[in-house]
Scaffold this motif. Structure first.
Motif: not given
Length: 392
Positions: A16-17, A20, A75, A78, A82, A109, A112-113, A116-117, A140
């Motif tokens: 996933c990264f 991203m 996620v 997202s 995308t 994004n 996601m960002q 995801l973190n 990424k």
């Protein structure tokens, strides 16, 4: 068994990264759109600015959404957005179509960002959050530095039946995005549950208010501005480095596209080595070294007139800027451990710096050449020097 599940979960999160990183194609893509449609700098810079504008709108709502449906589902949402954004350029490259595509890329994004973190914090229980986030940034960055190469290959050597030229980049990344979606969907990840932040407040309005009140905490506010500067410099270099080479060395766009790849190569190298250094070196010392490299880079980009000096400057900002996000994000996330979703939303809203910087840089470069754009980025570097005292 749990160890296997954790490793599988970590692998799916790392893919996933990679997805991203698709957002960074906007830098080289905007240069190709500028060339194809005959746009000036200020107009062409609307594209990267538009992508990051959506972080301002969607980041905090995404933090609230995570409280309702959980991090993994957010996620997945997202990734769907995308994939749709990458599908649209297959139908053409008109100004309007690319605006819609880049908008969806930015919205996806932002989702996601933001999600995801914190999902990494779920998968990696215990310490080493900053180093794991940095490794994610390394993954990424692989997608980021591949984008200019794929676009240049498509512009010069793509199979004629594709009829896409540089846009061959989009279907390639779309396939990876679909794979990342399916991998994450099939991977079990244990979360605290959708109601883990239920105690925040019973209404969405109060959740928003509680989220923005966190900016009243100095470390959260300063980190927010720090993320704005980091992303502004990142997107700014991504977009401006090829223009500097074309302006001062007379390179063609396809040749100058290497500047973007060079930036991401050193950013990737910085993330890879940073994931080690952040475990063994004082974080504040490493942050000081990183910002010093960025300051030297700004000098090289402003005054440099030879290929060697400009390439060294691009490499320095790539390496120096590679770990700033992870360090600043981790400081903010750990400062309010019981509000990680909300803090994540605020920090990712700081990616709005990717809108502010390119817009100002576009006007500055139209007025006084690419040196004007470098001056705008230098302001961001100056702020990051003031953030040093906040790194523990």
């Amino acid at each position: 068994m749990n160890n296997k599940i954790n490793k599988l979960a970590l692998a799916s999160v790392m893919l996933c990264f990679f997805a991203m990183g698709f957002v960074d194609l906007v830098g080289i893509a905007s240069n190709y759109v500028k060339s194809d449609l005959g746009l000036n700098d200020a107009t062409a810079n609307i594209f990267p600015s538009l992508v990051f504008f959506w972080f301002l709108i969607f980041s905090v709502p995404t933090g609230v959404l995570m409280n309702k449906i959980g991090r993994k589902k957010t996620v997945l949402l997202s990734l769907v957005v995308t994939v749709v954004s990458l599908l649209l350029p297959l139908f053409g490259e008109s100004f309007g179509l690319m605006l819609v595509s880049f908008s969806l890329l930015g919205i996806g994004n932002a989702l996601m960002q933001t999600s995801l973190n914190p999902l990494v914090a779920t998968v990696v229980r215990g310490g080493h959050l900053a180093s794991t986030l940095t490794f994610g940034q390394f993954v990424k960055a692989i997608a980021s530095f591949m984008a200019p190469y794929i676009a240049a290959w498509g512009a010069t050597q793509a199979i004629p039946s594709f009829g896409l030229g540089w846009r061959v980049l989009f279907p390639i990344y779309m396939i990876v995005g679909i794979a990342a979606s399916l991998f994450l969907l099939s991977t079990p990840i244990e979360e605290e549950g959708p109601a883990f932040a239920g105690e925040t407040s019973p209404t969405v309005g109060k959740q928003f208010a509680a989220c923005f009140r966190l900016l009243g905490k100095p470390i959260v506010l300063l980190s927010f501005i720090g993320i704005m500067c980091h992303v502004g410099i990142d997107v700014g270099t991504n977009t401006t480095a090829p223009k500097i080479l074309m302006e001062r060395l007379g390179m063609t766009l396809n040749d100058a596209a290497f500047a973007t790849s060079l930036y991401f190569i050193f950013r990737t190298l910085g993330c890879l080595t940073g994931s080690f250094f952040l475990r063994v070196v004082n974080n504040r010392l490493f942050f000081v070294i990183s910002i010093t490299m960025m300051a030297l880079s700004m000098c090289g980009l402003f005054f440099g007139t030879t290929k060697l000096v400009l390439y060294i400057a691009i490499a320095l900002v790539g390496y120096g800027n590679s770990n700033v996000f992870s360090l600043v994000f981790a400081q903010a996330l750990q400062s309010v451990p019981d509000k990680q979703n909300e803090v994540s939303g605020l920090m990712i809203m700081g990616l709005f710096g990717g809108t502010v910087f390119p817009l100002i840089m576009g006007f500055a470069s139209d007025a006084m050449g690419q040196a004007g754009a470098v001056l705008v980025m230098a302001v961001g570097v100056a702020y990051l020097f003031t953030y040093i005292k906040n790194v523990k």
